[in-house]
Design an enzyme around this catalytic site. Structure first.
Site, short mmCIF file in Angstrom:
data_model
loop_
_atom_site.label_atom_id
_atom_site.label_comp_id
_atom_site.label_asym_id
_atom_site.label_seq_id
_atom_site.Cartn_x
_atom_site.Cartn_y
_atom_site.Cartn_z
N ARG A 76 -27.91 -9.63 -18.29
CA ARG A 76 -27.49 -10.91 -17.72
C ARG A 76 -28.21 -11.26 -16.42
O ARG A 76 -28.56 -10.38 -15.64
CB ARG A 76 -25.97 -10.88 -17.48
CG ARG A 76 -25.17 -10.79 -18.76
CD ARG A 76 -23.70 -10.52 -18.53
NE ARG A 76 -22.98 -10.58 -19.79
CZ ARG A 76 -22.83 -9.54 -20.63
NH1 ARG A 76 -23.35 -8.35 -20.32
NH2 ARG A 76 -22.17 -9.68 -21.76
N HIS A 101 -29.82 -11.89 -22.40
CA HIS A 101 -30.78 -11.39 -23.38
C HIS A 101 -31.92 -12.36 -23.69
O HIS A 101 -32.39 -12.44 -24.83
CB HIS A 101 -30.07 -11.02 -24.67
CG HIS A 101 -29.18 -9.82 -24.56
ND1 HIS A 101 -29.42 -8.79 -23.67
CD2 HIS A 101 -28.03 -9.49 -25.23
CE1 HIS A 101 -28.46 -7.88 -23.80
NE2 HIS A 101 -27.62 -8.27 -24.73
N HIS A 173 -31.48 -3.34 -29.16
CA HIS A 173 -30.05 -3.64 -29.21
C HIS A 173 -29.45 -3.28 -30.58
O HIS A 173 -28.75 -4.10 -31.18
CB HIS A 173 -29.85 -5.13 -28.90
CG HIS A 173 -28.47 -5.53 -28.49
ND1 HIS A 173 -27.47 -5.77 -29.38
CD2 HIS A 173 -27.94 -5.75 -27.26
CE1 HIS A 173 -26.37 -6.14 -28.74
NE2 HIS A 173 -26.63 -6.14 -27.45
N ASP A 244 -18.46 -2.50 -21.23
CA ASP A 244 -19.68 -3.31 -21.33
C ASP A 244 -20.31 -3.30 -19.94
O ASP A 244 -20.36 -4.31 -19.25
CB ASP A 244 -19.39 -4.73 -21.79
CG ASP A 244 -20.66 -5.46 -22.24
OD1 ASP A 244 -21.76 -4.88 -22.09
OD2 ASP A 244 -20.56 -6.61 -22.71
N GLU A 297 -28.24 1.05 -24.51
CA GLU A 297 -29.54 0.45 -24.21
C GLU A 297 -30.15 1.00 -22.92
O GLU A 297 -29.72 0.63 -21.83
CB GLU A 297 -29.40 -1.07 -24.02
CG GLU A 297 -28.83 -1.84 -25.18
CD GLU A 297 -28.47 -3.25 -24.76
OE1 GLU A 297 -29.20 -4.18 -25.13
OE2 GLU A 297 -27.47 -3.42 -24.03
#
Length: 334
Positions: A76, A101, A173, A244, A297
């Protein structure tokens, strides 16, 4: 190499299979450089280790980035803007007010070129030209993705060059489930060699300060079941609906993370200082029949263009940005 369908504008998409019959195999698409399949023989039976769609249209419509190579900036950017060399740039806002992304299409919904012959069925190089101004980014970027497959590992090298200063943060991803898509991904165990993580504020933008994981549900320094406790038990979990977040890897970390199930271990290595872990809590809302998986990731730090204390994400003309990711598989020690 085989045809995987045709885009609405008539361009064909290819699926490229790499790997040996008795070892790790992958399939990558020229659309989005998508890592579509990652399979490995377990106890004599080949098993899919990441979630995938059966057809091209599903990938075109997908907004959960299933298997995509994300960029020009993965993760982000706050308020979809950043200031670089005294000039403010506005990039596309595709997650509320924020940029995620690479924007509305990003690198994961572009058609990549095959730059090299397939070498002995084990190596391929894909390329993409991102024009100046695409999604609001300055500079034309030439990006490459090299995938090199061996019997028990796949090594990925991502590069970029630019004609003007620009942020770059490329990563893959895929949604991992080592036990198979229909088994709850929460049944896996996870280890992340990181003493700190990046707390977030609304919009999942890092606050800019790292926090110690010790004594919190973010401590994965010893392998443990990866499902979070009740999200109401932690303010950070409540903001994200689960995990997250980006972990800041220790300087002496032996890997980016280690994911395991009863009969398989995946060791992931990466050159970035961070590891984003998303436990896939919203995947069932967008793809209820796809199965259960988690995102891991290796990457640079989120919102780095707006955080002067984070390692820089800025690529300048004459430089080559480079990142490596490796997935290595083995049976667990008994």
């Amino acid at each position: 190499m085989r045809s995987f369908g045709m885009l609405a504008d008539g361009r064909g998409v290819e699926a490229i299979a790499l790997g040996e019959p008795d070892g790790l195999q992958i399939e990558v698409l020229t659309y989005g450089a998508i890592l579509r399949r990652l399979t490995y023989p377990v106890n004599g039976v080949r098993r899919d280790l990441i979630l995938f769609f059966d057809d091209l249209d599903s990938y075109v419509r997908d907004r959960a980035y299933v298997g995509s190579l994300v960029g020009r900036f993965g993760n982000r950017i706050a308020d979809s803007r950043f200031t670089l060399d005294g000039r403010t740039h506005t990039v596309s806002a595709n997650e509320g007010a924020n940029h995620l992304h690479g924007g509305h299409l990003g690198f994961g919904k572009r058609l990549w070129r095959v730059l090299s012959p397939i070498e002995h069925g084990s190596r391929i190089v894909l390329g993409l030209t991102s024009p100046d101004g695409e999604e609001g980014y300055p500079g034309e970027v030439e990006a490459t993705a090299e995938l090199d497959v061996r019997p028990d590992r796949v090594a990925i090298t991502l590069t970029a060059r630019t004609t003007a200063p620009t942020p770059v943060n490329l990563t893959y991803h895929p949604y991992f489930n080592l036990a198979g898509a229909q088994v709850p991904a929460a049944n896996q165990n996870l280890r992340i060699p990181a003493s700190h993580y990046l707390p977030v504020k609304p919009g999942l933008i890092p606050t800019g300060k790292a926090a110690a994981v010790s004594g919190t549900t973010f401590d994965f320094r010893r392998a443990r079941r990866l499902d979070p406790p009740a999200i109401e038990s932690d303010a950070q979990l409540a903001l994200a609906g689960g995990y997250d977040h980006c972990w800041v890897l220790d300087d002496d970390a032996d890997c980016a993370c280690e994911l395991s199930c009863r009969d398989l271990v995946l060791t992931m290595r990466g050159s970035g200082p961070g590891l984003q872990f998303y436990n896939g809590q919203f995947l069932s809302k967008t793809h209820p029949s796809l199965g259960s998986g988690v995102i891991l990731e290796p990457q640079g730090l989120p919102n780095a263009p707006n955080e002067p204390d984070f390692p820089t994400s800025i690529l300048r003309p004459g430089e080559t940005w480079r990142a490596t990711i490796e997935y290595e598989l083995r049976a667990p020690q008994r």
